[in-house]
Design a protein around this motif. Structure first.
Motif, PDB file in Angstrom:
ATOM      1  N   TYR A 114       0.933  -1.172  -0.002  1.00 14.71           N
ATOM      2  CA  TYR A 114       0.083   0.188   0.017  1.00 14.71           C
ATOM      3  C   TYR A 114       0.836   1.322  -0.227  1.00 14.71           C
ATOM      4  O   TYR A 114       0.363   2.183  -0.800  1.00 14.71           O
ATOM      5  CB  TYR A 114      -1.022   0.044   1.273  1.00 14.71           C
ATOM      6  N   LYS A 142      -3.840  -2.388  -7.351  1.00 18.16           N
ATOM      7  CA  LYS A 142      -4.449  -3.737  -7.994  1.00 18.16           C
ATOM      8  C   LYS A 142      -3.579  -4.891  -7.389  1.00 18.16           C
ATOM      9  O   LYS A 142      -4.416  -5.819  -7.143  1.00 18.16           O
ATOM     10  CB  LYS A 142      -4.278  -3.645  -9.466  1.00 18.16           C
ATOM     11  N   ILE A 145      -4.530  -5.596  -3.700  1.00 16.69           N
ATOM     12  CA  ILE A 145      -5.896  -6.452  -3.897  1.00 16.69           C
ATOM     13  C   ILE A 145      -5.932  -7.921  -4.307  1.00 16.69           C
ATOM     14  O   ILE A 145      -6.302  -8.699  -3.621  1.00 16.69           O
ATOM     15  CB  ILE A 145      -7.062  -5.458  -4.581  1.00 16.69           C
ATOM     16  N   PRO A 149      -6.353  -9.858  -0.495  1.00 14.80           N
ATOM     17  CA  PRO A 149      -7.618  -9.309  -0.905  1.00 14.80           C
ATOM     18  C   PRO A 149      -8.323  -9.031   0.454  1.00 14.80           C
ATOM     19  O   PRO A 149      -9.390  -8.199   0.583  1.00 14.80           O
ATOM     20  CB  PRO A 149      -8.550 -10.469  -1.463  1.00 14.80           C
ATOM     21  N   ALA A 154      -6.375  -3.373   1.625  1.00 16.88           N
ATOM     22  CA  ALA A 154      -7.028  -3.718   0.376  1.00 16.88           C
ATOM     23  C   ALA A 154      -8.289  -2.743   0.300  1.00 16.88           C
ATOM     24  O   ALA A 154      -8.506  -2.213  -0.920  1.00 16.88           O
ATOM     25  CB  ALA A 154      -7.362  -4.966   0.159  1.00 16.88           C
ATOM     26  N   LYS A 155      -8.830  -2.465   1.457  1.00 17.15           N
ATOM     27  CA  LYS A 155     -10.078  -1.456   1.179  1.00 17.15           C
ATOM     28  C   LYS A 155      -9.604  -0.072   1.025  1.00 17.15           C
ATOM     29  O   LYS A 155     -10.407   0.547   0.294  1.00 17.15           O
ATOM     30  CB  LYS A 155     -10.954  -1.579   2.706  1.00 17.15           C
ATOM     31  N   LEU A 158      -8.818   0.252  -2.477  1.00 18.76           N
ATOM     32  CA  LEU A 158     -10.027   0.493  -3.769  1.00 18.76           C
ATOM     33  C   LEU A 158     -10.449   1.892  -3.620  1.00 18.76           C
ATOM     34  O   LEU A 158     -10.720   2.142  -5.043  1.00 18.76           O
ATOM     35  CB  LEU A 158     -11.313  -0.425  -3.072  1.00 18.76           C
ATOM     36  N   THR A 159     -10.285   2.475  -2.864  1.00 10.66           N
ATOM     37  CA  THR A 159     -10.492   4.156  -2.771  1.00 10.66           C
ATOM     38  C   THR A 159      -9.749   4.702  -3.783  1.00 10.66           C
ATOM     39  O   THR A 159     -10.011   5.610  -4.719  1.00 10.66           O
ATOM     40  CB  THR A 159     -10.642   4.646  -1.512  1.00 10.66           C
ATOM     41  N   ILE A 161      -7.931   3.555  -5.956  1.00  8.42           N
ATOM     42  CA  ILE A 161      -7.876   2.686  -7.483  1.00  8.42           C
ATOM     43  C   ILE A 161      -8.980   3.849  -8.051  1.00  8.42           C
ATOM     44  O   ILE A 161      -8.837   4.108  -9.312  1.00  8.42           O
ATOM     45  CB  ILE A 161      -8.470   1.415  -7.573  1.00  8.42           C
ATOM     46  N   LYS A 162     -10.297   3.938  -7.280  1.00 14.21           N
ATOM     47  CA  LYS A 162     -11.289   4.745  -8.165  1.00 14.21           C
ATOM     48  C   LYS A 162     -10.684   6.085  -8.546  1.00 14.21           C
ATOM     49  O   LYS A 162     -10.832   6.683  -9.458  1.00 14.21           O
ATOM     50  CB  LYS A 162     -12.328   5.010  -7.043  1.00 14.21           C
TER      51      LYS A 162
END
Length: 230
Positions: A114, A142, A145, A149, A154-155, A158-159, A161-162
């Motif tokens: 991360y 990516k 994740i 996962p 990983a959570k 995701l933010t 990545i968006k």
């Protein structure tokens, strides 16, 4: 005795005492003279006090001098963190990468992945610039994740990545509009089509669709005008 003479005598006394070593700083102990435990304590304290240069020096020394000790593993990660919080993202990334390579199954591996992504994330430029840092950050998040996962990181990834995808889509739209405004409709069409195909879930894809239709119209008109008249 007037006040001026008193001040002069006081300063002279300070100089004498300093020369005798009463007020001088204690001699610096070389790192090689310190125990591993004291080195780690000093490194952690330096890091806590945001003296990152000192922390980097100590953790690098521990890592190089005691490579097979449990402390070396901690030092490797704290070395990366010290570079990171010093905003030296290049060396931070290399240090996190080394930790991941040497300890891929360690419980701190998701954190290192991360943070490696964040090294690129902090270097994301404006949409009119090359987006290589954005792509690299996206790749690291990516990977996190995919490999971890269920990790709490990983959570967070995701933010991020968006955000990366939104930035890349905005860049595509910016370049597409530039081509459109300069009359390079075929190049613009390819950019808008790429945006629609790869970022269809983002609101900006609807704007890209409208420009795509305009490009088609412009190209048809251009082709019509290029046809010979009889």
């Amino acid at each position: 005795m007037n006040s001026l003479k008193k001040q002069i005598l006081f300063l002279a006394l300070l100089l004498i005492l300093n020369g005798c070593g009463i007020f001088s700083s204690p001699p610096t102990v070389p790192l090689e003279k310190k125990s591993l435990n004291s080195l780690m304590q000093e490194g952690m304290e330096s890091f806590k006090n945001t003296n990152f240069d000192k922390a980097i020096e100590i953790f690098q020394y521990v890592k190089d001098t005691y490579p097979f000790s449990p402390e070396a593993l901690v030092a490797q990660l704290k070395l990366a963190d010290a570079f990171y919080y010093k905003h030296d993202y290049e060396n931070a990334f290399l240090s996190y990468q080394q930790f991941i390579k040497l300890h891929p199954k360690h419980e701190q591996a998701p954190y290192a992945l991360y943070q490696a992504g964040m090294c690129y994330f902090h270097q994301i430029p404006s949409i009119d610039r090359d987006q290589t840092p954005t792509k690299n950050a996206l790749e690291m998040f990516k990977r996190l994740i995919k490999e971890h996962p269920t990790s709490r990181y990983a959570k967070r990834a995701l933010t991020k990545i968006k955000i990366c995808r939104e930035k890349l889509a905005a860049h595509e739209f910016y370049v597409g509009r530039f081509y459109y405004r300069t009359g390079r409709y075929k190049s613009a069409l390819l950019r808008f089509r790429n945006l629609i195909e790869n970022y269809c879930e983002l609101p900006i894809s609807r704007k890209a669709q409208a420009y795509l239709e305009r490009c088609k119209s412009k190209l048809k008109k251009k082709e019509y005008l290029a046809q010979p008249s009889f």
